[in-house]
Design a protein around this motif. Structure first.
Motif, PDB file in Angstrom:
ATOM      1  N   LYS A  88     -20.953 -34.502   7.859  1.00  0.00           N
ATOM      2  CA  LYS A  88     -21.853 -33.805   6.957  1.00  0.00           C
ATOM      3  C   LYS A  88     -23.279 -33.697   7.053  1.00  0.00           C
ATOM      4  O   LYS A  88     -23.903 -32.638   6.817  1.00  0.00           O
ATOM      5  N   ILE A  89     -23.736 -35.024   7.430  1.00  0.00           N
ATOM      6  CA  ILE A  89     -25.147 -34.924   7.686  1.00  0.00           C
ATOM      7  C   ILE A  89     -25.711 -34.076   9.022  1.00  0.00           C
ATOM      8  O   ILE A  89     -26.708 -33.342   8.761  1.00  0.00           O
ATOM      9  N   ASN A  90     -24.835 -34.015  10.021  1.00  0.00           N
ATOM     10  CA  ASN A  90     -25.160 -33.124  11.327  1.00  0.00           C
ATOM     11  C   ASN A  90     -24.914 -31.943  10.773  1.00  0.00           C
ATOM     12  O   ASN A  90     -25.812 -30.956  11.227  1.00  0.00           O
ATOM     13  N   HIS A  91     -23.916 -31.488  10.005  1.00  0.00           N
ATOM     14  CA  HIS A  91     -23.735 -30.145   9.581  1.00  0.00           C
ATOM     15  C   HIS A  91     -25.157 -29.613   8.644  1.00  0.00           C
ATOM     16  O   HIS A  91     -25.441 -28.632   8.869  1.00  0.00           O
ATOM     17  N   GLU A  92     -25.489 -30.386   7.879  1.00  0.00           N
ATOM     18  CA  GLU A  92     -26.691 -29.983   6.529  1.00  0.00           C
ATOM     19  C   GLU A  92     -27.831 -30.159   7.589  1.00  0.00           C
ATOM     20  O   GLU A  92     -28.717 -29.318   7.459  1.00  0.00           O
ATOM     21  N   GLN A  93     -28.082 -30.964   8.499  1.00  0.00           N
ATOM     22  CA  GLN A  93     -29.198 -30.892   9.427  1.00  0.00           C
ATOM     23  C   GLN A  93     -29.449 -29.685  10.080  1.00  0.00           C
ATOM     24  O   GLN A  93     -30.469 -29.125  10.228  1.00  0.00           O
ATOM     25  N   ARG A  94     -28.228 -29.184  10.746  1.00  0.00           N
ATOM     26  CA  ARG A  94     -28.411 -27.945  11.588  1.00  0.00           C
ATOM     27  C   ARG A  94     -28.671 -26.703  10.279  1.00  0.00           C
ATOM     28  O   ARG A  94     -29.493 -25.937  10.976  1.00  0.00           O
ATOM     29  N   LEU A  95     -27.814 -26.701   9.228  1.00  0.00           N
ATOM     30  CA  LEU A  95     -28.251 -25.607   8.188  1.00  0.00           C
ATOM     31  C   LEU A  95     -30.002 -25.687   7.950  1.00  0.00           C
ATOM     32  O   LEU A  95     -30.428 -24.560   7.798  1.00  0.00           O
ATOM     33  N   PHE A  96     -30.410 -26.944   7.787  1.00  0.00           N
ATOM     34  CA  PHE A  96     -31.885 -26.982   7.265  1.00  0.00           C
ATOM     35  C   PHE A  96     -32.844 -26.416   8.184  1.00  0.00           C
ATOM     36  O   PHE A  96     -33.818 -25.799   8.271  1.00  0.00           O
ATOM     37  N   GLU A 117     -25.908 -18.931   7.811  1.00  0.00           N
ATOM     38  CA  GLU A 117     -26.261 -20.418   7.876  1.00  0.00           C
ATOM     39  C   GLU A 117     -27.348 -20.752   6.667  1.00  0.00           C
ATOM     40  O   GLU A 117     -27.068 -21.746   6.150  1.00  0.00           O
ATOM     41  N   VAL A 118     -28.417 -19.724   6.651  1.00  0.00           N
ATOM     42  CA  VAL A 118     -29.233 -19.826   5.534  1.00  0.00           C
ATOM     43  C   VAL A 118     -28.921 -19.888   4.202  1.00  0.00           C
ATOM     44  O   VAL A 118     -29.013 -20.584   3.134  1.00  0.00           O
ATOM     45  N   THR A 119     -27.740 -18.769   4.089  1.00  0.00           N
ATOM     46  CA  THR A 119     -27.200 -18.466   3.060  1.00  0.00           C
ATOM     47  C   THR A 119     -26.471 -19.660   2.492  1.00  0.00           C
ATOM     48  O   THR A 119     -26.323 -20.161   1.263  1.00  0.00           O
ATOM     49  N   GLU A 120     -25.565 -20.414   3.447  1.00  0.00           N
ATOM     50  CA  GLU A 120     -24.837 -21.349   2.914  1.00  0.00           C
ATOM     51  C   GLU A 120     -25.712 -22.824   2.683  1.00  0.00           C
ATOM     52  O   GLU A 120     -25.359 -23.358   1.895  1.00  0.00           O
ATOM     53  N   PHE A 121     -26.962 -22.934   3.356  1.00  0.00           N
ATOM     54  CA  PHE A 121     -27.876 -23.938   2.906  1.00  0.00           C
ATOM     55  C   PHE A 121     -28.335 -23.730   1.482  1.00  0.00           C
ATOM     56  O   PHE A 121     -28.424 -24.582   0.594  1.00  0.00           O
ATOM     57  N   LEU A 122     -28.907 -22.458   1.070  1.00  0.00           N
ATOM     58  CA  LEU A 122     -29.133 -22.120  -0.187  1.00  0.00           C
ATOM     59  C   LEU A 122     -28.152 -22.417  -1.262  1.00  0.00           C
ATOM     60  O   LEU A 122     -28.353 -22.713  -2.518  1.00  0.00           O
ATOM     61  N   THR A 123     -26.867 -22.053  -0.972  1.00  0.00           N
ATOM     62  CA  THR A 123     -25.808 -22.182  -1.722  1.00  0.00           C
ATOM     63  C   THR A 123     -25.369 -23.608  -1.944  1.00  0.00           C
ATOM     64  O   THR A 123     -25.308 -24.102  -3.197  1.00  0.00           O
TER      65      THR A 123
END
Length: 615
Positions: free
Chosen positions: A395-403, A431-437
């Protein structure tokens, strides 16, 4: 007697505030206000000191000189590394509001425990085969790396160097404490056999000692005008399987505390990044409120991403509040958070959980059926925590990529509205939409860390339950008997004995009935029979110590001169070791170490001490 040198006492404190390390040439001292513990070399050079918020009641060196324990007025006991002064462990009071206070501490100084399974007889073929095929997987695991942000370092030291701080056969692991006439036995603070024996509130404990193998504890005490000898049998310490089980529980408790410290460190590393996120979003919210808008910051960012239309509030936020400087700071905080979390998880948490699981799996075949069920529950909890940790890393790797895609988009918008250049880049809208959401206002790290902490707390409670059951089993194996003595010892007298020596089941104590006489009382620890030896002196006895079976040291004075004497079982009169007169140095007390017959004569009036060795 060879006088090495004289030195001033290193602290302006009473002589009873000092203790000499039994094995190495160190002196520990408590300050006059009892809020500071300092350790000095015998030449008065300070080695380390520590300031405390609660008054120090008493101190006690472990017989090997590696650890010093101090009892505090708030009821806690602190263990410090004797050489470095680092806090190793804290034994909290049973009453968290402070007190009762430990009135004495004692490290048993006895020979190694010889287990019932290690007799001198030749091992059988079955025992040889079991030993040959005994493979301890836990010992093959890599050592855990130290944590930086911890209040205590004991779990680091013990898990890196178990032979130094925890040994299977060495009774130096055990610490006796007395809380208001309630005796407890602690294994370096990991778990306590609390309330091992309870004395009546009016009982006066005169002295305590132990057998050579710690299988029996002895307490001399007065009750209702009579002196009694209490024998407490600890035969379970001779049973290798019980000792090994207790040490395993101790190490698992240490590992669970290590997990707790790792999670605290993760929370600490995550907080700056999450706080900065909330700060920036709050600034955007305030800008919207000031313009009397009813949109949310996330909806404005959505609108900009999908339509390219910049809301005035959002433009002010990006150009005035965010800017290039805060974007760079945001990136730095995010990298420190994500990479720091992954490093802590890979370097600390995962290896620790794997070690716990291996140790628990090895324990399943060595305990009672009830404990097996509890251990299986604990093993399942640790396995769940391990699986969630691996998921957390993903999850950290995924969120870091989205950030990364989100911050690149914000940087693109900033350049577009603050410069004449139009950057050429591909916007990762999905990806930006997923990070915002899912991530901007509620990072996965916050939720996962709370989840991991909750699981760790459940594991800790389950392990405490197992340890408590184990301690109760040990209490059942403990036997206590009282034997009345044929004499009554005064409660107000200082009793002197060398705690490390018991000869032929006899324990000798020294007391003074009159200023010019000594009474050596030998107590048979099996029958409670008492033998007397009376000695008279032409001078007043001011200090004394029964050092060994054949020697008692005495300090006596007639007001004009002071003599340091040695009384042996062979000589009928004491041997003069040294005589002091005049105004330069007049000893008022002395301390003997248990090594090389060395010691210190103390002149409390002139605040000096004399270091000597016996020839």
């Amino acid at each position: 007697m060879e006088e090495i040198y004289q030195k001033p006492l290193p602290l302006s404190a009473p002589e009873e505030n000092y203790q000499w390390c039994p094995t190495i040439y160190l002196i520990s001292g408590i300050s006059a206000n009892r809020l500071q513990l300092s350790v000095f070399r015998v030449n008065s050079q300070k080695v380390w000191s520590v300031s405390l918020k609660s008054e120090i009641i008493c101190q006690c060196w472990r017989p090997d000189g590696k650890i010093i324990a101090v009892s505090l007025k708030d009821g806690s006991i602190r263990l410090y590394d004797g050489n470095m002064g680092t806090l190793m462990y804290v034994i909290e009071s049973a009453n968290n509001t402070g007190g009762p206070t430990a009135s004495f501490l004692s490290w048993p100084n006895v020979k190694q425990i010889k287990s019932q399974s290690s007799e001198d007889s030749e091992p059988t073929l079955q025992e040889k085969l079991e030993k040959f095929f005994d493979f301890n997987l836990a010992k093959g695991l890599p050592k855990l790396t130290p944590l930086n942000n911890t209040d205590t370092v004991f779990m680091n030291k013990s898990l890196q160097d178990e032979d130094k701080y925890l040994t299977q056969d060495n009774t130096l692991n055990y610490l006796l404490t007395n809380y208001n006439n309630v005796i407890s036995l602690s294994l370096l603070g990991f778990f306590q056999i609390a309330s091992l024996v309870k004395f009546d509130s009016n009982d006066v404990i005169l002295h305590h000692f132990e057998s050579d193998d710690l299988s029996t504890l002895y307490f001399l005490y007065n009750r209702d005008g009579s002196t009694l000898l209490k024998q407490i049998s600890l035969n379970f310490l001779k049973q290798r399987d019980i000792v090994n089980l207790g040490l395993s529980y101790s190490k698992i408790n240490s590992l669970i505390e290590y997990v707790n410290q790792v999670l605290k460190q993760l929370h600490h590393e995550t907080k700056p990044y999450l706080d900065f996120n909330h700060k920036l979003l709050d600034l955007l919210k305030e800008e919207i409120i000031s313009s009397e808008g009813d949109e949310t910051g996330i909806s404005l960012l959505y609108g900009l991403l999908l339509t390219g239309i910049m809301h005035p509030c959002l433009k002010t936020w990006i150009t005035d509040y965010l800017g290039d400087k805060n974007i760079r700071r945001w990136i730095k905080l995010a990298v420190n958070c994500y990479e720091g979390n992954k490093k802590s998880l890979f370097s600390h948490l995962l290896p620790c959980l794997e070690r716990i699981i291996v140790m628990l799996d090895e324990l399943k075949g060595s305990t009672t059926p009830l404990t097996k069920q509890q251990l299986q529950k604990l093993l399942s909890g640790c396995t769940d925590l391990l699986q969630k940790t691996y998921l957390f890393i993903w999850k950290i790797n995924h969120e870091q990529r989205l950030f990364k895609y989100f911050i690149e988009w914000l940087d693109y918008v900033l350049l577009e509205y603050t410069t004449d250049d139009t950057p050429d880049m591909e916007i990762k809208t999905k990806e930006v939409t997923e990070f915002l959401t899912n991530h901007l206002t509620s990072s996965v790290m916050h939720a996962f860390l709370d989840d991991l902490s909750s699981l760790q707390n459940t594991i800790r409670i389950d392990m405490n339950t197992i340890t408590a059951s184990f301690v109760e089993e040990l209490k059942v194996k403990t036997d206590s008997k009282d034997f009345p003595l044929s004499i009554t010892l005064p409660s107000s007298t200082l009793y002197s004995t060398n705690d490390s020596e018991t000869h032929n089941n006899l324990k000798t104590i020294v007391l003074t009935n009159t200023p010019d006489a000594l009474e050596l009382i030998s107590i048979n620890l099996i029958t409670a029979d008492v033998q007397h030896r009376h000695f008279s002196f032409p001078m007043s006895v001011i200090s004394y110590m029964h050092y060994s079976e054949n020697s008692t040291f005495i300090l006596a004075s007639d007001g004009q001169a002071t003599e340091f004497l040695k009384l042996t079982s062979i000589e009928s009169s004491p041997i003069q070791l040294s005589r002091f007169s005049g105004d330069e140095f007049i000893p008022t007390s002395f301390k003997m170490t248990h090594k090389n017959e060395a010691g210190f004569l103390i002149d409390s009036n002139r605040k000096k001490y004399l270091y000597f060795k016996l020839k």
